[in-house]
Scaffold this active site. Sequence first.
Site, short mmCIF file in Angstrom:
data_model
loop_
_atom_site.label_atom_id
_atom_site.label_comp_id
_atom_site.label_asym_id
_atom_site.label_seq_id
_atom_site.Cartn_x
_atom_site.Cartn_y
_atom_site.Cartn_z
CG HIS A 108 -0.25 0.06 2.56
ND1 HIS A 108 0.53 1.00 2.88
CD2 HIS A 108 0.04 -1.01 3.49
CE1 HIS A 108 0.94 0.71 4.15
NE2 HIS A 108 0.81 -0.48 4.27
CB CYS A 112 1.94 -3.46 5.20
SG CYS A 112 0.15 -4.07 5.54
#
Length: 197
Positions: free
Chosen positions: A157, A173
């Site tokens: 992301h 992440c």
Amino acid sequence: MKKTLTSNMSRRGFLAGTAAMAGSAAFAQAEDSTEIEREISQTIRRNVSSFRALDWRPYFDDLRNGAVLVDTQSRALHFWSQDESVYKLYPTSVPLTEDLTRLGRTEIVRKVVGPDWRPTPSMIERNPEWPRYVPPGPNNPLGTHALYLSWQYYRIHGTHDTRKIGRRSSNGCIGLYNEQIAELFDLTKVGTQVLLI
């Protein structure tokens, strides 16, 4: 010889100027950062020494649906299109610690522009003061775009906090600059294969 010296001096000047601008941007961003983003230590060093182009063949059998390789040691994401006409190399943020890092093969299962965010149960356990929900927008830790992986809670992301890129700064992440996740978002599709090493 003189030409080489001038080229090196110009390159050094450019790199120094770029570093100065990046530093001032990070300082300005820190003033408006959310509580979650303020936790990045200024002492964490960036790792760009092994940021280099790679060939896809040692990592994938083929380029079916395109391929994303995330090298957590060099903090770099590599993308190859299925027809090999596009190769991209992006700097990333990676998980803070080894126990937050998941390695192996997965794939993109969902793509979202303007993602919302909810901390995982383990994040809440570690940080009970964190909000339980953050809508899309400038305070969202997922930035402007998110690629959801087949592993629950794991994503590639964007981030509004540019200080994170090039560092061990995430809770699991892989983060990219918003401009670069937008580009990768357009290049990938549901089913693009992903390997984290």
